[in-house]
Structures are given as structure tokens and as C-alpha cells.
Design an enzyme around this catalytic site. Structure first.
Site, short mmCIF file in Angstrom:
data_model
loop_
_atom_site.label_atom_id
_atom_site.label_comp_id
_atom_site.label_asym_id
_atom_site.label_seq_id
_atom_site.Cartn_x
_atom_site.Cartn_y
_atom_site.Cartn_z
CE LYS A 212 12.48 75.00 -1.55
NZ LYS A 212 10.86 75.04 -1.08
CD GLU A 286 16.27 75.90 13.67
OE1 GLU A 286 15.64 75.02 14.29
OE2 GLU A 286 16.01 76.83 13.22
CD GLU A 417 8.95 70.12 15.60
OE1 GLU A 417 9.46 71.16 16.04
OE2 GLU A 417 9.33 69.40 14.54
#
Length: 507
Positions: A212, A286, A417
Site C-alpha cells: 500500500k 520504522e 518531529e
């Protein structure tokens, strides 16, 4: 390499360009020095008006008949209509992968290797086309797509082709078996490279795949489907279902999937972990990062400046392992920042297809809004903002390279982040303080060390809680090297011999 995969359908509203703050102290580029435009031809990548889902070796329309538009981030120009996969389409793709699994897993490793080698060679042959496609769909500069992404994509398929007939010697038992059907969800920042990171080891180990891609960058995966057909890959071995976060959620929850591999945001990674818990599915994540780039007073400063620029402004800072926190020893802070600002004024922001461009477009309006929100928070919390003085294009999603000084560890820009071209600068006095500040993060993906003392590099690397530590360089990758993180940066490793383990039953 991280995305926000829960994004809704590609936004059609126009984002307001961010006006960069004026320079504080850095001089501009040399007067009269400029580069003539050197655009790569758009015609190298022929984009069809619409694309279907790739299931069982064929393209087909979505069961629900829905589609979404993918845009060129640099201009907001529609590129193509792409099928929106629903639960029925995910189920069809998983069944196709399950049907193809026995024959694919039963092939000798040397035979699977031939297909991987063939795919790698076709990628090399079509690399110029794929680089243009990736730049138009993603917004990154063509130099990065052409000179970094595509060579690494081919290298990963070559590398894992070499492992396909040597799995018994990889250290995971004398007769390791494939897991079955691997569900893989990849991000928008390195669409084709993240595909290679996941698909190549899965196929080498004998698994079949349902992939995907990210909603904002589906095109390179669909072109890869054509490469699979060109390489003669058996039908059903690779299946590609496009859509948004809901499509990905259907894939993660499907009972016919044996392994999930996800690269994306930490928040979505946690949600996936909750979904997979107790199902027996293998999982690798990840996720995000807040990498520290640590510069000591004995470092080669000119070299460090280049490493800092590459660490945070490569791909507009949309890199999970970006060196988004600069930790500089107090005694060289002023000298380093002056040199860094001078260097930043030479960066060229503009048309991603221009071979001279250093900074391209932000991938989406949603991501641009997040970057703007966090930089505004940095200013509100008292950090001092400096942005490169440059004229941003009127169309598309753009953000000027920016750095913050006077940053404390409590600031949001030092902890969260940003995933954009924004650098937070902190200082330290001793190696112990540098380690403490570098590790003061919920993430643990990457770090960089700049010093001429080898003993200090080893001492620091041993104490930094990061999955990847670079010494006197940053953002260097090789298919033979494992990549992954700790804490909220996820678990598991991709790349190298270690990347095989996630796709093998080693019990």
C-alpha cells in the site's frame, strides 16, 4: 523515512506560502553569480490520466468505483486519477498473494534471484524516467531522485538477489522458511526507495507481497507494477493497492496477512501495533526520529557544515533520520553558525525538475501546515528564528530553509518531529553533556558525530541511543547496512543481512 499515512484524500485547497523571516547576519551569495535554468524534461515520464489497482498481475478498477487525485506538489497541478482501494480490493489482493505463494516459495533461490536481478536491471534502464516521475509526484529535487534514490533502489534489488540462494548461510538456521503474505505500507518521502527496502528482501526470502503506497505518492509504485510485468514476475507475487490510511488499516487487519512492515509516523505505528497484538502476525516498524548532529570543537567545520546541510535539508528535511537537532560545542558555536548561514544563502529553492535546485517543494498542504505550526510554536516559546532570504514560488507548497537558535530541550521544536527544512540548534560543553542532550528524546533512530578523534567517536557511539550513528558524515546509506531505531522510532531492521530476518520463519 517517515510519512503521515492517515492523511485524507489529497487536499485540493491552496496552502498559503510561508514568507521567510529576513536574515539576521549572514551575507548573501556572491554578486552577479547565478545558475542558468537546467530543467529536466517532463516528457521522460509519461503519466496516464488514470490508474487502477494492480492485483493478480493485472490492473483493475476499485470495487467501490472510487478514485482520488494525485498532485504535483510544486505546482498543485493534477497528475492522475488513482483508484481508491477498499476492503474488497485488499481482500482480493491478499487472496491473489496467497494463491501465488506456494509456487513462488517453492522456487529454488537461484530462480527467485533471476527475477530480482531482472527487476534491478529494468530499474536501471528506466531510471531517468522513474526519477522524473518521482520528482513530479513527490516534489523532491531531480538531482536527489536521479543521483540518490534510483541508484539505491536498483542496488537493493541487486543486493537481495544475491541473498536469495544463500538464505541457509544468513545466520537464521540451516533451512529458513518464508512467512507467507507480507503486507507493506510505505511513506511518501522516499516512495520508490521504501518500496525497494521492503519488496526486495520479502521476495528474496520467498514471500509474496501486498503493498500500500502513500496516498500522495502512488505513481512510482504503479510504474513498478509495470516493471514487474516487464520482468515476467509471476502473477500475484506483487500486488499494489492504492488508497489512504483506511486502505492501509484494512491491510493491517486482514487475517490472511502473515507479516506487516510499516514505515510512517509514530502515532500510526502505535495504532498498528495495537491492531496486530495477539494475532500472531510478525511486525516491523520504522517510525519517526529527532536525530542529533553533534559537532565538537576539533571538528573540520567546513566539512561539518556540509554534513549539517545534507543532514537536515536533504529532501526538504522530510527524512525520518534527519539531523534535525544540531548540538554544537559552545567554543565554536559562533564560527559554525556564521559559516552555516553563509552556506544556506547559497541553496537554490525552486523548480524540482531543475538540475540546479537544492530545495524542492513540501509534499502536501497538510505537511506544510504542520511545519508552519511547529515553527510558530518555536518562536512563541522564545527561540530565535532565521530563515534564508529567498523568493518562494506562488503556486505549490514551499518552505524556506530555517534554523532556530536559543533552543532549550523543553521546546517543542527540540522534542517533536517537524519533518521539514527546520534545524534546532543547541549547545554543549562536555562530551557527557552532549550524550545527555542527544539522548533526551523519545526517539532513537539516528545521530552524527563530528570530531577528528577516533577514540571520541567510539566513546560517543557506544553511549548514544540511536540505531544508526554516522561519523564525520550524515545520511549515508548502503543496502548491505541495517537501518532501524529504538524507543518511539520503532523496532526491527531493514537492509543488510539483518533485513532478511523479518521475512523468515526462524523458529
Amino acid at each position: 523515512m517517515t510519512e503521515q499515512p492517515t492523511a485524507t484524500t489529497t487536499p485540493t485547497t491552496t496552502a498559503t506560502p510561508i514568507t521567510p523571516a529576513g536574515p539576521r547576519s549572514a551575507p548573501g551569495p556572491l554578486p552577479g553569480f547565478a545558475y542558468a535554468p537546467a530543467p529536466e524534461s517532463r516528457d521522460l515520464a509519461e503519466i496516464a490520466p488514470s490508474y487502477g489497482l494492480y492485483i493478480g498481475g493485472e490492473f483493475r478498477e476499485a470495487h467501490n468505483g472510487k478514485s482520488f487525485t494525485t498532485l504535483d506538489p510544486s505546482s498543485e497541478e493534477p497528475l492522475s486519477e488513482v483508484a481508491y482501494g477498499g476492503a474488497e480490493d485488499v481482500d482480493a489482493a491478499v487472496r491473489a498473494a496467497r494463491d501465488a505463494f506456494p509456487a513462488w516459495a517453492g522456487l529454488p533461490g537461484a530462480e527467485r534471484a533471476k527475477y530480482l536481478f531482472r527487476i534491478a536491471r529494468i530499474i536501471q534502464e528506466r531510471s531517468r524516467e522513474l526519477a522524473v516521475l518521482e520528482t513530479r509526484d513527490n516534489g523532491k529535487p531531480i538531482r536527489e531522485s536521479r543521483d540518490t534514490d534510483l541508484p539505491l533502489v536498483a542496488a537493493h534489488f541487486f543486493y537481495y538477489a544475491g541473498w536469495a540462494d544463500k538464505l541457509a548461510h544468513a545466520g537464521f538456521g540451516t533451512d529458513p522458511k518464508p512467512l507467507g503474505v507480507a503486507g507493506q505500507v510505505i511513506p511518501w518521502n522516499f516512495p520508490l526507495l521504501m518500496l525497494a527496502w521492503k519488496v526486495a528482501p520479502a521476495l528474496a526470502c520467498g514471500n509474496t507481497v501486498v503493498l500500500k503506497p502513500a496516498e500522495t505518492t502512488p505513481l512510482s509504485a504503479l510504474f513498478f507494477a509495470d516493471i514487474c510485468r516487464q520482468a515476467g514476475l509471476p502473477a500475484g507475487v506483487v500486488n499494489i493497492v492504492t488508497g489512504d490510511g483506511t486502505t492501509g488499516a484494512h491491510l493491517v487487519a486482514h487475517p490472511g496477512v502473515d507479516k506487516i512492515a510499516f514505515t510512517g509516523s509514530t502515532a500510526v505505528g502505535k495504532e498498528i501495533a495495537r491492531t496486530v497484538a495477539g494475532t500472531g502476525k510478525r511486525l516491523t516498524l520504522e517510525l519517526g526520529g529527532k536525530g542529533a548532529n553533534i559537532v565538537f570543537d576539533d571538528a573540520p567545520l567546513d566539512q561539518a557544515v556540509e554534513g549539517i546541510v545534507g543532514g537536515i535539508f536533504f529532501n526538504q528535511g522530510q527524512v525520518c533520520c534527519a539531523g534535525s537537532r544540531l548540538l554544537v560545542q559552545e567554543s565554536v558555536q559562533e564560527e559554525l553558525l556564521a559559516a552555516l548561514k553563509r552556506r544556506l544563502t547559497t541553496l537554490r529553492v525552486g523548480d524540482p525538475l531543475d538540475k540546479n535546485t537544492d530545495i524542492g517543494a513540501i509534499n502536501s498542504a497538510e505537511q506544510l501546515a504542520r511545519i508552519a505550526s511547529l515553527t510558530e510554536a518555536g518562536e512563541a516559546e522564545g527561540a530565535e528564528r532565521w530563515s534564508v532570504p529567498c523568493e518562494l514560488p506562488s503556486d505549490g507548497y514551499w518552505f524556506a530553509p530555517t534554523l532556530f537558535t536559543g533552543v532549550s530541550q523543553a521546546h517543542r521544536i527540540a522534542q517533536e518531529e517537524i519533518f521539514g527544512p527546520v534545524l534546532s540548534v543547541l549547545t554543549f560543553r562536555t562530551p557527557e553533556e552532549a550524550v545527555a542532550k542527544a539522548n533526551n528524546t523519545p526517539y532513537g533512530l539516528s545521530a552524527g558525530i563530528w570530531t577528528e578523534k577516533g577514540s571520541r567517536i567510539l566513546w560517543m557511539a557506544d553511549r548514544l541511543r540511536a540505531g544508526v550513528v554516522w561519523a564525520n558524515t550524515f545520511n549515508r546509506f548502503d543496502p548491505a547496512s541495517p537501518f532501524g531505531g529504538y524507543q518511539e522510532s520503532g523496532f526491527g531492521r531493514e537492509g543488510g543481512r539483518h533485513g532478511l530476518e523479518a521475512y523468515l520463519d526462524v523458529r
